[in-house]
Design a protein around this motif. Structure first.
Motif, PDB file in Angstrom:
ATOM      1  N   GLY A 201       0.811  -1.216  -0.002  1.00  9.86           N
ATOM      2  CA  GLY A 201       0.103  -0.243   0.110  1.00  9.86           C
ATOM      3  C   GLY A 201       0.776   1.162   0.013  1.00  9.86           C
ATOM      4  N   TYR A 202       2.178   1.167  -0.618  1.00  7.42           N
ATOM      5  CA  TYR A 202       2.786   2.509  -0.630  1.00  7.42           C
ATOM      6  C   TYR A 202       3.501   2.671  -2.107  1.00  7.42           C
ATOM      7  N   GLY A 203       4.077   3.778  -2.433  1.00  4.46           N
ATOM      8  CA  GLY A 203       4.492   4.230  -3.512  1.00  4.46           C
ATOM      9  C   GLY A 203       3.540   4.326  -4.628  1.00  4.46           C
ATOM     10  N   ARG A 204       3.617   3.715  -5.648  1.00  2.00           N
ATOM     11  CA  ARG A 204       2.559   4.048  -6.855  1.00  2.00           C
ATOM     12  C   ARG A 204       1.376   2.901  -6.709  1.00  2.00           C
ATOM     13  N   THR A 205       1.522   2.131  -5.699  1.00  2.00           N
ATOM     14  CA  THR A 205       0.519   1.031  -5.699  1.00  2.00           C
ATOM     15  C   THR A 205      -0.735   1.480  -5.743  1.00  2.00           C
ATOM     16  N   LYS A 206      -1.675   0.973  -6.413  1.00  2.00           N
ATOM     17  CA  LYS A 206      -3.219   1.426  -6.179  1.00  2.00           C
ATOM     18  C   LYS A 206      -3.902  -0.042  -5.935  1.00  2.00           C
TER      19      LYS A 206
END
Length: 593
Positions: A201-206
């Motif tokens: 649930g971090y970075g560019r994760t959707k």
């Protein structure tokens, strides 16, 4: 060059959507930035759309002679009043009903619109053809027993207990960490034991269409808003970190959002950090949170702590005999604060800006970019200097001379040491120390600088960092702190009693009317003098101050009376926009002052 043939441009007439009477109607929240229109509008539901429509659906509706998107918030039976129809359903179930309720509470808490809060909540990826309404919504109140809310001091033991707790939980879990680096490290650790349950649930994760059952979502601050079907447990790490505050309107913070979500839906909540923030200390005093004691604390003897006027070389020597030594410094530079030893004047560039020392006998200007070497004092001509503070590069140079045959590693944000070395000294800026093993000794430098920065939260953040570093050290590791031996932080380190220090800080905050006992409201805008008078006239028990030469007001109001003030200010902000006056920006409990 041949001329291009003329083409007639076909004009399309605007589609006229006529109002009518419908069996069912829906309240639709329009997705726009008009603060003064922060309310749902009523639309009719055509018969062919009734099977597809549910609360939380994203739809297309006519609005002010154009077609816009909106979110369905309520569905009910129609009446005799004509309404314009919903044109189409874009997404079957973008938001769960509990997410809408959750967003309403956040909007009220931070004096903002519901639409702005919903933009932080990742939408559920369901299309029209995926008619899975049976599983799209979860139930309110997953469990009947009261939620367990705790403060857990960070230690190796608490991390072990977290792993065992995750294996027992039947529902979904959200773990929130301050930075992507910490979240990635936690993901690597948790995914080894729960490979099929762990979700990034971090970075560019959707959010994906398929979140596994009993999901463990590990992310940064945005993960606190993720929609999951059976959320049962939330853990927030290092809640004092500035990374857990949003820097955009409405300037929310993860701690308060997590508390609201836990209260609304009866969710277990843990705050895990090295030092208890004043906000959590207040909740502990109110018995809203309980403190989890480390079961190994009784087995641990008093720590061996050295302080000023001693030097830290002996602490390093003792640590090198048993393993790796960690030296924590405030900043990476050679030294940003240098004065002349004779007249105490600061070295200045020709442009007038103070110079910063980049390495031995070399200075640099941060404004015009000029470099200087072998600089003489412009006042007395001396070359002798006094270092008011020392950065990582300066400490590296000093330790290289004191320990010539010992490997020294410099870990900064630009070049972190990821893998734990086999031996030597690690010099790290805040949060950049390697993980994976325990340190044999710990040196905490720049104590006065880190505790006395002109910031409301400087002390609590420094203490959280230092006590978190203690969790990475052996229980018998010698410690050095660059503070006087009678300093209260040194005494807390010696006794291992950080909770007592947290209570002292909390008491001081109450006496000077600061958070967490008082809510700080910062207002930016024009024509604030008249607003200041109105606020003081309408409300009692609050204080209003206005910094000189600034377009802002600072309001201090007791927490138990703050919501009435926040609601009034938000109504005023909407009125100013509706009357086309200068807007107001309202910030509730800013991350710093």
């Amino acid at each position: 060059m041949a001329a291009k043939p003329l083409k007639l441009k076909r004009e399309s007439a605007k589609t006229v959507v006529r109002s009518g009477r419908y069996k069912s109607i829906a309240s639709v929240l329009i997705d726009h930035d008009l603060t003064h229109l922060d309310r749902p509008f009523t639309y009719g539901i055509p018969i062919d759309l009734e099977p597809l429509l549910t609360v939380g659906s994203r739809v297309s509706v006519p609005f002010n002679s154009s077609e816009v998107e909106g979110i369905v918030t309520v569905i009910q039976e129609g009446d005799e009043t004509p309404n314009k129809p919903i044109l189409k359903v874009i997404s079957l179930s973008s938001f769960r009903p509990e997410s809408l309720r959750f967003a309403e509470e956040i909007a009220k808490r931070y004096a903002t619109t519901l639409v702005k809060v919903l933009r932080y909540i990742p939408e559920i990826k369901t299309g029209i053809k995926e008619n899975n309404l049976e599983n799209s919504h979860s139930e309110f109140g997953l469990r009947k027993r009261p939620a367990d809310r705790r403060f857990v001091p960070l230690s190796q033991f608490s991390l072990e207990k977290l792993n065992s707790k995750l294996s027992e939980i039947d529902g979904d879990v959200i773990l929130v960490l301050p930075t992507e680096r910490e979240a990635a490290r936690m993901y690597d650790s948790i995914s080894k034991g729960f490979p099929e349950r762990t979700v990034k649930g971090y970075g560019r994760t959707k959010t994906s269409k398929s979140i596994p059952e009993r999901a463990i979502i590990i992310g940064t601050r945005g993960a606190i808003y993720w929609q999951v079907s059976r959320l049962e447990y939330i853990a927030v790490f290092n809640d004092s970190s500035e990374h857990l505050w949003s820097d955009r309107n409405p300037f929310w913070n993860v701690r308060d959002v997590a508390l609201i979500r836990s209260r609304l839906f009866n969710i277990d909540l843990d705050f895990i950090s090295g030092f208890c923030s004043p906000e959590l200390a207040r909740l502990i005093e109110m018995r809203y949170l309980r403190v989890v004691k480390n079961m190994r604390m009784g087995l641990r003897r008093r720590r061996q702590v050295r302080s000023l006027p001693d030097t830290y070389h002996q602490t390093i020597r003792e640590g090198l005999k048993r393993g790796i030594v960690l030296v924590q410094v405030a900043q990476k530079d050679y030294s940003s604060l240098v004065t002349c030893k004779i007249c105490r004047s600061r070295p200045l560039c020709d442009c007038g800006f103070p110079l910063k020392m980049t390495k031995s006998e070399f200075f640099s200007c941060g404004v015009c970019g000029r470099d200087f070497s072998n600089l003489r004092c412009k006042e007395c001509g001396s070359r002798e200097r006094v270092f008011i503070n020392r950065g990582a590069k300066r400490v590296e140079e000093e330790l290289g001379k004191a320990f010539p045959f010992v490997p020294i590693y410099l870990s900064t944000k630009e070049k972190p040491v990821e893998e734990f070395p086999d031996s030597g000294i690690v010099i790290a800026t805040p949060g950049m120390q390697p993980h994976g093993r325990s340190f044999a000794s710990l040196v905490l430098l720049d104590g006065e600088l880190q505790l006395n920065r002109p910031s409301l939260r400087a002390e609590e953040r420094a203490l959280d960092l230092w006590f978190s570093l203690l969790a990475q050290c052996d229980e018998s590791a010698p410690i050095f702190v660059s503070l006087p031996s009678n300093h209260r932080v040194v005494q807390a380190l010696v006794l291992g009693d950080e909770n007592r220090l947290a209570r002292i800080v909390l008491k001081e905050r109450r006496e000077v009317k600061l958070p967490p006992w008082y809510r700080i409201i910062r207002i930016h805008g024009q024509d604030l003098s008249l607003l200041q008078e109105k606020i003081l006239t309408e409300f009692n028990d609050l204080e209003v101050s206005r910094p000189l030469a600034s377009q802002e007001l600072l309001i201090r109001v007791p927490v138990d009376k703050s919501q009435e003030v926040i609601d009034s200010l938000f109504s005023l902000a909407k009125y100013r926009l509706a009357t086309k006056r200068e807007p107001l920006s309202i910030e509730i409990d800013p991350s710093d002052l």
